[in-house]
Design a protein around this motif. Structure first.
Motif, short mmCIF file in Angstrom:
data_model
loop_
_atom_site.label_atom_id
_atom_site.label_comp_id
_atom_site.label_asym_id
_atom_site.label_seq_id
_atom_site.Cartn_x
_atom_site.Cartn_y
_atom_site.Cartn_z
N MET A 22 38.26 27.70 52.04
CA MET A 22 37.53 28.44 51.01
C MET A 22 37.93 27.90 49.64
O MET A 22 39.11 27.76 49.33
CB MET A 22 37.87 29.93 51.10
CG MET A 22 37.14 30.79 50.08
SD MET A 22 37.59 32.54 50.20
CE MET A 22 36.90 32.93 51.80
N PRO A 23 36.96 27.57 48.79
CA PRO A 23 37.27 27.05 47.46
C PRO A 23 37.87 28.12 46.56
O PRO A 23 37.67 29.32 46.76
CB PRO A 23 35.90 26.60 46.93
CG PRO A 23 34.92 27.46 47.66
CD PRO A 23 35.51 27.66 49.02
N ILE A 24 38.64 27.68 45.56
CA ILE A 24 39.20 28.61 44.58
C ILE A 24 38.08 29.18 43.74
O ILE A 24 37.20 28.46 43.27
CB ILE A 24 40.22 27.88 43.68
CG1 ILE A 24 41.39 27.37 44.53
CG2 ILE A 24 40.73 28.82 42.58
CD1 ILE A 24 42.37 26.53 43.75
N GLN A 25 38.09 30.48 43.56
CA GLN A 25 37.04 31.14 42.77
C GLN A 25 37.62 32.38 42.10
O GLN A 25 38.63 32.93 42.52
CB GLN A 25 35.88 31.55 43.68
CG GLN A 25 36.29 32.41 44.86
CD GLN A 25 35.15 32.66 45.82
OE1 GLN A 25 34.00 32.71 45.44
NE2 GLN A 25 35.49 32.84 47.10
N ARG A 26 36.94 32.79 41.03
CA ARG A 26 37.36 33.99 40.33
C ARG A 26 36.98 35.24 41.12
O ARG A 26 35.89 35.30 41.69
CB ARG A 26 36.71 34.06 38.94
CG ARG A 26 37.25 33.03 37.97
CD ARG A 26 36.65 33.26 36.59
NE ARG A 26 37.18 32.32 35.62
CZ ARG A 26 38.32 32.47 34.96
NH1 ARG A 26 39.05 33.55 35.18
NH2 ARG A 26 38.74 31.56 34.11
N LEU A 27 37.88 36.20 41.16
CA LEU A 27 37.59 37.45 41.85
C LEU A 27 36.70 38.32 40.98
O LEU A 27 36.80 38.31 39.75
CB LEU A 27 38.88 38.20 42.18
CG LEU A 27 39.84 37.51 43.15
CD1 LEU A 27 41.12 38.34 43.26
CD2 LEU A 27 39.20 37.36 44.52
#
Length: 598
Positions: free
Chosen positions: A1-6
Motif C-alpha cells: 500500500m502506498p504512503i498516503q495522508r489519513l
C-alpha cells in the motif's frame, strides 16, 4: 500500500483511542477543562453510566462565538502558546485534542457564553468531521458540553465497554477524585435523573470532608494528616493507619500540582515507607498532594496525562519517603485509633501532636527516668518486687491525659501468660506482649546497627559478575553507597564488576543475586530497596527470637515498663510483621458490650 495522508476523521478517531477509553475518560477531560476555565461549580449528568449521555456544565469563563469551531479542531488550545508554556504547564488540560477526539466518536453539542454577551452560542456535530453552523442559544456564562451515544460510529470500541453499573462507578470515581483535590469548587453528579453527589464549595479548613467524599468517613477515622516542605517540594494530605489497609491498591490517590497521577517513583516511596508496618500483602490507603515547580515535572508523558516524569526523580522519591516514614514513625499509642487495632475510636477522636513537640517534662509526683536498655538482646529487666500499684513514671505531659495518666495507662495484670491488660483514661487496653516487645527490639536493633555502620564479610573467593555497561558505571559511581550497605564492589571491566565482600548479617544468602537486585533498584528507583529489605528482614528475625514469649509471667513493674517503651517506640502499633500489638476498648465500647443505657 502506498504512503498516503489519513482522512481528518480517521486521524481524530486514532487520537481518541489514546485519550478516550470509556465514559469516565470523557468526564475527566471535560471536568479538567471546566477547572481550567475558572469554574466555581461543575455539574455532571449521566444516563446509562455515561454510555447514552454525558453532560458537563460549568460557570467558567466560557468560549467566544468565533472560537467555538477552533475548540473542536485538532491542535488548537488557549493554554499553550510556545515551548516555554509547555515546559512549565500549570493547567490541567493542554493537548488541544480532547474535544475534537470526543466529537469524532460521539454526537456532541457545545454551548457556551462569555461575560458581556447578550446570548450564548451552540455548535453541534454528528461524529463526522463536519459541524453545523454556529447558532445562538440561551445560556448563562460558562460552558455545557453534551456527549451522546459514545462510540456509536466505532462499534469495535463500544464492545469493550462494560455494564452500566461498572461504567457509572468509573465515572463517579472521576468526579469524587476531582472534588477531593478542589474543595473550593462545588460539584454535583446526577445519574439517570437521581442526584448522587451534591458537594458545596468549602474552604481549606473543611477539605477533610471532600476526602471523606472520596474514600468515606471510615478512612478519616483511621487516618492522620501529614505535611512536609523542603527543597521547593511540599507534601500534604492524609495517610491511612497501617491497620486500616486493603487487599487491593484501589484507594491510593496521589496528586501532583493538582493533577491525579500514577507514578512509579511516588509509588515506590509509599511502599518503602509502609514496608515493615503492613501485614503480609496488604496495601496502604492514602490521599496525598505533592506541589513542586512545574518546570521540574513533565506532565506530557502520557496522552491521557495519567503519568508524569520528574526531572530529579531521586530527590522527589527521597523527600516523599522521608516525609511519610517520619509521619508513620511519629504515631504512638494514644493517638486516637491511629496505629492500633482499636475496637472503638478514642472518645476525643483527636490525633496526637507531632513527635517534635513531645518533649519530656517532669510531672507532679514523677520519679527520675530510668536508663534505657539499648542492648541487642532485650529481656525485660527483673526489677525488685513492689506493691501491686502502678509505679511512678516520667511521661511526656503532651501525651498524658488531664489526670496525668499515660496513653496506654497502667497494667492491671496478665491474661493467659501472653497478654497484658491495662487501664487508661479511655478504658481498657490489651497488649500482645510478644508482638509489642518484638517491635521495640526491632527498632532498637535497626538504630544500633545503622549507628555502627555495616559490617562487611570478605568472600573467600571474589565473584565476578557480567553486567551491562550502564550497571558497571553505576556500581563504580555508587561505591560509597554500596559500601554503606556492606558491599565491596570493584569495577573489573567495561561490562563486569567483582564482588569482594558482602554484609556480614546476610552471610549464607545469594549475595551475587542480591547485588544484581541492588543495582537494578539503584538504576530504576534511585535507592537500594531490596538490600535494605533483606537486612531489615534479618534484624526482624533476630527481634522475633529475642522478644519475650507467651508463657512468661511478668511482674507489674515489667508490664508497665513494656507499656512505657511502646509509647516511646516508632511504629509500636504493629509488630514488624504488620500484626497489631494492642487493642483498645473505650468506655462506649464497654457500655455496648454490656448493653448499658439500653
Amino acid at each position: 500500500m502506498p504512503i498516503q495522508r489519513l482522512p481528518p476523521q480517521l486521524i481524530s478517531q486514532i487520537a481518541a483511542g489514546e485519550v478516550i477509553e470509556r465514559p469516565a475518560s470523557v468526564i475527566k477531560e471535560l471536568i479538567e477543562n471546566s477547572i481550567d476555565a475558572g469554574a466555581q461549580r461543575v455539574q455532571v449528568d449521566l444516563e446509562q453510566g455515561g454510555m447514552r449521555l454525558i453532560r458537563v456544565a460549568d460557570d467558567g469563563s466560557g468560549i467566544a462565538r468565533d472560537e467555538l469551531p477552533l475548540a473542536l479542531s485538532r491542535h488548537a488550545t488557549s493554554k499553550v502558546a510556545g515551548l516555554r508554556d509547555l515546559e512549565a504547564l500549570q493547567t490541567l488540560g493542554f493537548r488541544g485534542e480532547a474535544l475534537p477526539s470526543i466529537a469524532s466518536v460521539a454526537r456532541l453539542v457545545l454551548t457556551s457564553a462569555v461575560a458581556g454577551e447578550r446570548s450564548g452560542w451552540r455548535l453541534a456535530g454528528d461524529g463526522s468531521d463536519e459541524f453545523a453552523e454556529v447558532a445562538p442559544a440561551a445560556h448563562p456564562r460558562g460552558t455545557t458540553v453534551e456527549v451522546r451515544d459514545l462510540f456509536f460510529n466505532v462499534p469495535a470500541r463500544r464492545k469493550f465497554l462494560r455494564t452500566e453499573r461498572t461504567e457509572y462507578l468509573h465515572c463517579e470515581d472521576v468526579v469524587r477524585t476531582h472534588a477531593a483535590v478542589r474543595p473550593d469548587i462545588a460539584f454535583e453528579l446526577r445519574h439517570n435523573g437521581r442526584t448522587v453527589l451534591d458537594l458545596p464549595a468549602v474552604g481549606a479548613a473543611a477539605a477533610a470532608g471532600r476526602v471523606a467524599a472520596l474514600l468515606g468517613e471510615e478512612f478519616l477515622r483511621h487516618a492522620f494528616e501529614v505535611e512536609e516542605e523542603s527543597s521547593g517540594l511540599r507534601l500534604c494530605g492524609w495517610l491511612g493507619a497501617p491497620t486500616h489497609s486493603r487487599s487491593q491498591a484501589d484507594q491510593q490517590h496521589f496528586f501532583v500540582n493538582g493533577r491525579p497521577v500514577r507514578d512509579r517513583v511516588l509509588s515506590a516511596a509509599v511502599r518503602r515507607s509502609y514496608r515493615d508496618v503492613l501485614y503480609q500483602a496488604r496495601h496502604p490507603v492514602f490521599v496525598l498532594f505533592l506541589d513542586l515547580d512545574p518546570a521540574t515535572v513533565d506532565v506530557n508523558a502520557h496522552p491521557a496525562k495519567h503519568e508524569v516524569r520528574f526531572r530529579d526523580g531521586r530527590l522527589v522519591h527521597d523527600f516523599v519517603f522521608r516525609a511519610l516514614h517520619r509521619a508513620l514513625a511519629d504515631l504512638r499509642p494514644g493517638d486516637g485509633s491511629v496505629g492500633s487495632e482499636s475496637v472503638a475510636l478514642a472518645s476525643d477522636g483527636r490525633f496526637g501532636p507531632p513527635r517534635a513537640s513531645r518533649e519530656p517534662t517532669q510531672g507532679a509526683g514523677s520519679a527520675a527516668p530510668r536508663e534505657r536498655d539499648t542492648r541487642w538482646e532485650l529481656p525485660l529487666p527483673r526489677e525488685p518486687e513492689a506493691p501491686d500499684t502502678a509505679p511512678a513514671v516520667r511521661e511526656p505531659a503532651s501525651l498524658a491525659s488531664p489526670a496525668g495518666m499515660p496513653p496506654l495507662g497502667f497494667a492491671i495484670g496478665q491474661i493467659a501468660d501472653a497478654f497484658v491488660l491495662a487501664e487508661n483514661a479511655r478504658g481498657l487496653v490489651l497488649v500482645d506482649m510478644h508482638a509489642a516487645h518484638e517491635r521495640i527490639t526491632y527498632e532498637r536493633l535497626k538504630k544500633d546497627w545503622r549507628a555502627a555502620r555495616m559490617i562487611r564479610q570478605p568472600l573467600l573467593v571474589p565473584e565476578t559478575l557480567q553486567v551491562t555497561r550502564a550497571e558497571a558505571d553505576l556500581a563504580e559511581a555508587s561505591a560509597d553507597l554500596l559500601r554503606g550497605l556492606g558491599f565491596e564492589v570493584d569495577r573489573s571491566g567495561p561490562e563486569s564488576v567483582t564482588l569482594r565482600a558482602g554484609p556480614a548479617l546476610l552471610q549464607g544468602r545469594d549475595l551475587v543475586q542480591l547485588l544484581r537486585d541492588v543495582l537494578a533498584d539503584l538504576q530504576h528507583l534511585g535507592h537500594a530497596d531490596r538490600a535494605e529489605a533483606a537486612l531489615d528482614g534479618v534484624l526482624g528475625t533476630i527481634a522475633c527470637h529475642g522478644a519475650i514469649r507467651a508463657g512468661r509471667r511478668l511482674t507489674l513493674p515489667e508490664m508497665n515498663r513494656l507499656l512505657r517503651d511502646m509509647e516511646a517506640t516508632e511504629h509500636s502499633g504493629q509488630c514488624n510483621h504488620g500484626r497489631p500489638t494492642y487493642v483498645e476498648l473505650d468506655r462506649q465500647a464497654l457500655d455496648r458490650l454490656f448493653l448499658r443505657g439500653r
